[in-house]
Design an enzyme around this catalytic site. Structure first.
Site, PDB file in Angstrom:
ATOM      1  N   ASP A  18       0.688  -1.232   0.026  1.00 10.84           N
ATOM      2  CA  ASP A  18       0.176  -0.018  -0.104  1.00 10.84           C
ATOM      3  C   ASP A  18       0.852   1.345   0.079  1.00 10.84           C
ATOM      4  O   ASP A  18       0.579   2.151   0.807  1.00 10.84           O
ATOM      5  CB  ASP A  18      -0.957   0.048   1.171  1.00 10.84           C
ATOM      6  CG  ASP A  18      -2.015  -1.260   1.203  1.00 10.84           C
ATOM      7  OD1 ASP A  18      -1.835  -1.869   0.385  1.00 10.84           O
ATOM      8  OD2 ASP A  18      -2.942  -1.174   1.865  1.00 10.84           O
ATOM      9  N   LYS A 104      -6.986  -5.017  -2.861  1.00 12.23           N
ATOM     10  CA  LYS A 104      -7.715  -5.577  -1.817  1.00 12.23           C
ATOM     11  C   LYS A 104      -8.444  -4.099  -1.316  1.00 12.23           C
ATOM     12  O   LYS A 104      -8.312  -3.313  -1.880  1.00 12.23           O
ATOM     13  CB  LYS A 104      -6.746  -5.879  -0.502  1.00 12.23           C
ATOM     14  CG  LYS A 104      -5.709  -4.735  -0.030  1.00 12.23           C
ATOM     15  CD  LYS A 104      -4.902  -5.228   0.842  1.00 12.23           C
ATOM     16  CE  LYS A 104      -4.009  -4.076   1.380  1.00 12.23           C
ATOM     17  NZ  LYS A 104      -4.902  -3.074   1.983  1.00 12.23           N
ATOM     18  N   CYS A 143      -1.897  -2.521   7.636  1.00 10.76           N
ATOM     19  CA  CYS A 143      -1.971  -3.390   6.886  1.00 10.76           C
ATOM     20  C   CYS A 143      -0.751  -4.261   6.628  1.00 10.76           C
ATOM     21  O   CYS A 143      -0.606  -5.424   6.109  1.00 10.76           O
ATOM     22  CB  CYS A 143      -2.439  -2.684   5.082  1.00 10.76           C
ATOM     23  SG  CYS A 143      -4.150  -2.432   5.184  1.00 10.76           S
TER      24      CYS A 143
HETATM   25  C1  VGL Z   1      -4.662   0.933   5.762  1.00 11.73           C
HETATM   26  C2  VGL Z   1      -6.017   2.137   7.014  1.00 11.73           C
HETATM   27  C3  VGL Z   1      -6.960   2.120   6.245  1.00 11.73           C
HETATM   28  C4  VGL Z   1      -3.335   0.594   5.224  1.00 11.73           C
HETATM   29  C5  VGL Z   1      -5.793   0.758   4.676  1.00 11.73           C
HETATM   30  O1  VGL Z   1      -3.096   0.216   3.824  1.00 11.73           O
HETATM   31  O2  VGL Z   1      -2.545   0.451   6.213  1.00 11.73           O
HETATM   32  N1  VGL Z   1      -4.796   1.839   6.832  1.00 11.73           N
HETATM   33  N2  VGL Z   1      -6.880   1.375   5.114  1.00 11.73           N
END
Ligand code: VGL
Ligand code: ZN
Length: 291
Positions: A18, A104, A143
């Site tokens: 991410d 995802k 994540c």
């Molecule tokens: C994430 C908060 C909400 C991440 C994803 O990638 O860590 N954090 N959605």
């Protein structure tokens, strides 16, 4: 403290979690220092490509009005909406053409923090003969944590690239590290390239006096202290600094002095990290004596 070019093995994969615009400073859900993981990961990517190690990049990819958004009763601001500019990978991240994108967070009925969560990733890695994954990215306490724990559940060796990840909160990051460690994950810090010649001399000049370069492999300095108590206090603070920096100096405590030896851990020579640690040690010694 591995050099990516020496650390990667044939049955490894690099998994970048991410690293998207919305998770970096200026984004919708900014993580402090989130963009600092980019240059570190680029070195791992380049090494992985050269070693023929698969590079995978997950992305958070939410439908608008996703249930994780505060407007829908969730806990996060609107972020990483499918096809929005903020959902793009950080523009500085040099993903190869061959990178495998893992999408995802698309489910309407629940969030998916882990890159393994109903994505088929475990099967894909198995098909490719991967037994060990190097993991970095964002966020360390959300994540990345979930992905590392799932990697372990699937029987993969998991190594967190500690300098290639950042947490939403510092406390969350510390807790996540405990959880990941308990699950059997290892932590490694990226070794910078060895410094030579003029670069070495510049860093050298910037340091306080008293340091000696020994064999181009370690730095050494003796700090004098008026009494044992102050010398002992200094060793404790150096220990804390070493833990925080994931560095491993030798600390020799004697009456009235402490000798600090900073090893490069690598035959390649001293790196910028080693000099930064030396400079921080100088700061710590000054901070103590003024108390
Ligand atoms: C994430 C908060 C909400 C991440 C994803 O990638 O860590 N954090 N959605
Ligand atoms: Zn999300």
């Amino acid at each position: 403290m591995p050099d990516p070019r020496q650390a990667l093995q044939a049955d490894d994969a690099l998994l970048i979690v991410d690293v998207q615009i919305d998770f970096c400073p200026g984004g919708a859900l900014p993580i402090a220092g989130g963009d600092e993981v980019v240059p570190v990961l680029n070195r791992w990517v380049a090494a992985a490509v050269d070693a023929g190690v698969p590079v995978l990049a997950s992305r958070d990819w939410h439908p608008s009005h996703h249930l994780s958004f505060t407007e829908s009763g969730g806990e996060w601001p609107v972020h990483c909406v499918q096809d929005s500019p903020g959902a793009r990978f950080h523009p500085g991240l040099r993903l190869p053409e061959s990178a495998i994108v893992v999408t995802k967070g698309v489910r309407f009925d629940r969030d998916q923090y882990s890159a393994f969560d109903e994505t088929g990733l475990a099967a894909e890695l198995q098909k490719r003969g991967v037994h060990r994954v190097w993991i970095g990215g964002l966020a360390q306490d959300v994540c990345v944590r979930a992905t590392v724990l799932d990697a372990r559940r699937h029987g993969l060796d998991a190594i967190v690239i500690a300098d290639a990840t950042r947490p939403v909160t510092a406390e969350g990051g510390a807790r996540a590290n405990d959880d990941m460690r308990q699950a059997g994950a290892r932590f490694e810090t990226t070794q910078g390239p060895p410094l030579k010649g003029a670069e070495l001399e510049r860093l050298w000049r910037d340091l306080n006096s008293g340091w000696r370069v020994v064999d181009e492999h370690h730095l050494e300095k003796e700090y004098p202290f008026p009494d044992f108590r102050e010398a002992l206090d200094f060793t404790v603070r150096i220990g804390e600094l070493a833990e925080a920096q994931d560095h491993h100096p030798d600390v020799y405590l004697a009456w009235g002095k402490v000798r600090l030896t900073i090893w490069t851990h690598r035959v390649g020579g001293l790196t910028e990290r080693d000099f930064i640690f030396a400079a921080k040690a100088d700061q710590v010694s000054v901070a103590g004596s003024s108390r």
